[in-house]
Design a protein around this motif. Structure first.
Motif, short mmCIF file in Angstrom:
data_model
loop_
_atom_site.label_atom_id
_atom_site.label_comp_id
_atom_site.label_asym_id
_atom_site.label_seq_id
_atom_site.Cartn_x
_atom_site.Cartn_y
_atom_site.Cartn_z
N ARG A 99 0.83 -1.20 0.00
CA ARG A 99 0.00 0.00 0.00
C ARG A 99 0.87 1.26 0.00
N ILE A 100 1.96 1.26 0.79
CA ILE A 100 2.85 2.41 0.82
C ILE A 100 3.45 2.64 -0.57
N ALA A 101 3.83 1.57 -1.25
CA ALA A 101 4.39 1.70 -2.59
C ALA A 101 3.39 2.33 -3.56
N GLU A 102 2.13 1.91 -3.48
CA GLU A 102 1.10 2.51 -4.33
C GLU A 102 0.99 4.01 -4.08
N ASN A 103 0.95 4.38 -2.81
CA ASN A 103 0.86 5.81 -2.46
C ASN A 103 2.08 6.56 -2.96
N PHE A 104 3.25 5.97 -2.77
CA PHE A 104 4.52 6.60 -3.14
C PHE A 104 4.57 6.84 -4.65
N ILE A 105 4.25 5.81 -5.42
CA ILE A 105 4.36 5.89 -6.88
C ILE A 105 3.47 7.00 -7.44
N PHE A 110 -0.89 8.14 3.49
CA PHE A 110 -0.27 6.88 3.08
C PHE A 110 -0.74 5.76 4.01
N GLY A 111 -0.87 4.56 3.46
CA GLY A 111 -1.22 3.42 4.28
C GLY A 111 -2.71 3.28 4.49
N PHE A 112 -3.08 2.58 5.57
CA PHE A 112 -4.47 2.21 5.81
C PHE A 112 -5.18 3.09 6.84
N ASP A 113 -4.45 3.91 7.55
CA ASP A 113 -5.03 4.67 8.66
C ASP A 113 -5.33 6.10 8.20
N GLN A 114 -6.57 6.36 7.86
CA GLN A 114 -6.94 7.68 7.38
C GLN A 114 -7.30 8.64 8.50
#
Length: 226
Positions: free
Chosen positions: A23-29, A212-216
């Motif tokens: 998930r972090i990679a998706e956000n980063f990209i 980023f990640g799952f915690d909004q």
């Protein structure tokens, strides 16, 4: 730092770790500005999805203060022409003014406000003119461990590691991480305070969504080098 250099249980299973970093990679990209960009993941941790990010940029710098983490990353990416693993003290002056994107995810909570100011100053020096800084997973006041537990269990249920999560939470209750969190605490910021710190460091800044990640419940910010 002793904790991060130890065999800790931040991730309850390999599945948890891999889902998190994917998930972090998706956000980063999503924030990489162009295919030849130099990008820096500051406080990268195990970065198990780093090759996915590296496929979208020219050079990926994985930087972590924990020696044990750097050693694992350096061995994993030995011989790579795209992924480098410098120590924090090796970044300057070698990369001053050369980095197009810096991501600092889930780091500021472990720093004092003064240490955070120093990190922002370092990031400002490393960024190229017009370069971008993304700070993610900033904890707001009022966020507590009960909400963290609920977030982990929900993530585990959706991604198939619920039993491991329950066992991991039981182990964490007696772990050094819980003891450190109770005695040292985590740094927390309001949106206004975080924006003020970025402006003071020489950035133009705004709130960024999603985090980023799952915690909004936590916050992210986008900042440009003025």
């Amino acid at each position: 730092m002793d904790f991060w250099n130890s065999a800790h249980r931040i991730y309850v299973s390999d599945r948890h770790r891999d889902v998190h970093y994917a998930r972090i990679a998706e956000n980063f990209i999503a924030h990489v500005p162009r295919p030849d960009a130099v990008v820096l993941d500051w406080g990268c941790g195990d970065a198990s999805a780093a090759p996915r990010i590296a496929a979208h940029c020219g050079r990926l710098l994985l930087v972590d203060a924990a020696t044990a983490t750097r050693e694992r990353l350096a061995e994993r990416h030995r011989g790579s022409e795209t992924i480098l693993v410098p120590a924090p003290e090796e970044l300057r002056p070698a990369w001053d003014g050369r980095v197009d994107l810096i991501v600092i995810n889930s780091v500021l909570q472990y720093l004092t406000p003064e240490e955070a100011d120093g990190l922002l100053a370092e990031a400002h020096a490393l960024l190229a003119p017009g370069g971008r800084l993304v700070i993610a997973d900033v904890i707001p006041p009022g966020d507590d461990i009960v909400a963290d537990v609920g977030n982990l269990l929900g993530m585990a249920l959706r991604h198939g590691f619920l039993l491991a999560a329950v066992a991991g939470l039981a182990a964490t209750f007696f772990s050094p991480y819980r003891q450190l969190r109770n005695t040292v605490g985590l740094s927390r910021y309001t949106e206004g305070t975080m924006l003020g710190k970025l402006i003071q460091a020489g950035f133009t800044a705004e709130r960024l969504t999603p985090n980023f990640g799952f915690d909004q419940r936590r916050m992210a910010f986008s900042a440009r080098k003025s």
